[in-house]
Design a protein around this motif. Structure first.
Motif, PDB file in Angstrom:
ATOM      1  N   GLY A 273     -30.046  17.451  32.411  1.00 35.60           N
ATOM      2  CA  GLY A 273     -30.434  17.809  33.775  1.00 35.60           C
ATOM      3  C   GLY A 273     -31.530  18.830  33.920  1.00 35.60           C
ATOM      4  O   GLY A 273     -31.672  19.415  34.986  1.00 35.60           O
ATOM      5  N   ILE A 274     -32.324  19.057  32.902  1.00 35.45           N
ATOM      6  CA  ILE A 274     -33.411  20.033  33.023  1.00 35.45           C
ATOM      7  C   ILE A 274     -34.711  19.359  32.608  1.00 35.45           C
ATOM      8  O   ILE A 274     -34.816  18.838  31.518  1.00 35.45           O
ATOM      9  CB  ILE A 274     -33.197  21.253  32.094  1.00 35.45           C
ATOM     10  N   GLY A 275     -35.726  19.370  33.448  1.00 36.49           N
ATOM     11  CA  GLY A 275     -36.958  18.715  33.030  1.00 36.49           C
ATOM     12  C   GLY A 275     -38.173  19.092  33.861  1.00 36.49           C
ATOM     13  O   GLY A 275     -39.037  18.261  34.102  1.00 36.49           O
ATOM     14  N   TYR A 276     -38.228  20.342  34.316  1.00 36.47           N
ATOM     15  CA  TYR A 276     -39.459  20.776  34.982  1.00 36.47           C
ATOM     16  C   TYR A 276     -40.570  20.822  33.946  1.00 36.47           C
ATOM     17  O   TYR A 276     -40.331  21.181  32.785  1.00 36.47           O
ATOM     18  CB  TYR A 276     -39.281  22.153  35.633  1.00 36.47           C
ATOM     19  N   LEU A 277     -41.772  20.474  34.360  1.00 33.37           N
ATOM     20  CA  LEU A 277     -42.891  20.440  33.414  1.00 33.37           C
ATOM     21  C   LEU A 277     -43.040  21.761  32.673  1.00 33.37           C
ATOM     22  O   LEU A 277     -43.244  21.782  31.466  1.00 33.37           O
ATOM     23  CB  LEU A 277     -44.195  20.159  34.165  1.00 33.37           C
ATOM     24  N   GLU A 278     -42.899  22.860  33.409  1.00 36.50           N
ATOM     25  CA  GLU A 278     -43.127  24.168  32.780  1.00 36.50           C
ATOM     26  C   GLU A 278     -42.036  24.524  31.765  1.00 36.50           C
ATOM     27  O   GLU A 278     -42.209  25.433  30.976  1.00 36.50           O
ATOM     28  CB  GLU A 278     -43.287  25.270  33.839  1.00 36.50           C
TER      29      GLU A 278
END
Ligand code: ZN
Length: 382
Positions: A273-278
């Protein structure tokens, strides 16, 4: 049945490049795993998801159990055939719904990283139950989102449903804890998660690869204990890292750093559940191989495009006269055929095709972004 081969380890960090082989083909890792909750990447066909470079998708056991039901999918030849997706597929276990439909729903927090409780906020204590789900020794009672009926899902039920769905990789049933639990609550929840994985290993279909989920909330000793315990379970073929990952990105990285050294080196690790570009480069450097997130699809449906110039809000009037493509380097079908002006018009007119075209671009962009990170590991840059 999966095989995971690490083909390069970074000398600069814990990053690695691998090939994950499944009955439906290979996944080059690190890989971003787009979310197909209802057996569909929202607004796309399975062919379009392939064209956008998606290697592997994750569908949702609870939602597919509620609608249309695993029986219909099994009778259609399984989820791959049902949704015409011939590449690798994962299903999650329903453990996340213990949080999202439970304490997460009570506190109106759908995502774990969206709410950061303060030290003085009221904490969830042992014995406390959420309003809409009931957590017991053997599993969890949910309310169907479709009919309102009671649904009981425990480790055995989760395995049976996931077997009928037939994904290549399945997740063990766990209790994904909310960010506000006390240490004592987290410890008791962890003992449930650890008991349930044993049942999952006994019940699971031998042709599916089971990933065990490490929990333990934001507590170092519990995370370490959980990682060691899950890594020690015979038959576990990979790991998920789930639950509350602290109240800042720094704490998330710290929690990952407590976990990874206690997991087997030669098995894939999936950050749930984690996938921000940064975040991608950092989590890959910490030794994560797979991560799923709804960010590219969710933002697309709200009119946002991810580009090398940053995140563009296409609902802004300035884009109505902008005749550039979303991203001048992008080779996706959207960028090949349409300009910002038309896409902005579609977003502002609330046209479904706007969401569709932005989803294609955002997924392509995220997949390319991770491809570049793999190249950078190869070139010893990260
Ligand atoms: Zn594009």
């Amino acid at each position: 049945m999966i095989e995971f081969k690490i083909i390069k380890k970074s000398k600069k960090s814990k990053a690695r490049i691998g090939i994950l082989t499944t009955p439906h083909g290979e996944v080059e890792t690190p890989a971003f795993v787009p979310v197909a909750t209802q057996g569909v990447v929202k607004t796309l066909t399975s062919e379009e998801a392939k064209m956008a470079g998606c290697q592997l998708l994750i569908a949702n056991t609870f939602h597919l159990h509620s609608k249309p039901g695993e029986k219909i999918i099994a009778e259609s030849g399984g989820l791959h055939q049902f949704m015409n997706w011939d590449r690798p597929l994962m299903t999650d276990s329903t453990g996340f719904q213990v949080f999202s439909l439970g304490f997460g729903s009570d506190l109106k927090v759908g995502k774990l990283l969206k709410y950061f409780p303060g030290e003085n906020d009221q904490k969830i204590i042992i014995g406390q139950q959420p309003n809409k789900v009931k957590i017991t020794h053997n599993g969890v009672f949910f309310k169907s989102l479709v009919s309102g009926d009671n649904i009981f899902i425990g480790p055995k039920e989760s395995m049976n449903i996931q077997e009928k769905l037939g994904a290549d990789i399945i997740f063990a049933f766990d209790e994904c804890t909310a960010p506000f639990v006390t240490y004592e609550y987290a410890k008791v929840a962890l003992s449930r998660t650890h008991r349930w994985i044993k049942v999952c290993l006994e019940e699971k279909d031998k042709n599916q690869a089971l990933f065990g989920i490490v929990q333990g909330s934001r507590f170092k000793d519990l995370r370490e204990e959980s990682a060691k315990y899950i890594a020690g379970c015979e038959g576990v073929e990979g790991f998920g890292i789930g639950g509350d990952l602290g109240n800042s990105k720094e704490q998330m990285m710290e929690i990952i750093s407590w976990t990874i050294p206690n997991l087997s080196e030669n098995k894939p690790r999936h950050l749930l559940g984690i996938g921000y570009l940064e975040d991608m480069e950092k989590v890959i450097e910490a030794g994560i191989d797979l991560f799923d997130c709804t960010v590219p699809t969710h933002y697309a449906r709200r009119g946002f495009a991810f580009t090398k110039e940053g995140r563009l809000d296409l609902s802004k009037t300035k884009y109505l006269t902008d005749r550039n493509s979303l991203d001048s380097n992008c080779q996706c079908e959207t960028c090949k055929n349409y300009k910002r002006n038309y896409l902005s018009h579609l977003v502002r007119a609330d046209e479904w095709t706007g969401s569709h075209l932005l989803t294609i671009h955002n997924l392509y962009y995220f997949n390319k972004y991770v491809t570049n990170l793999r190249e950078r590991i190869k070139n010893e840059e990260i």
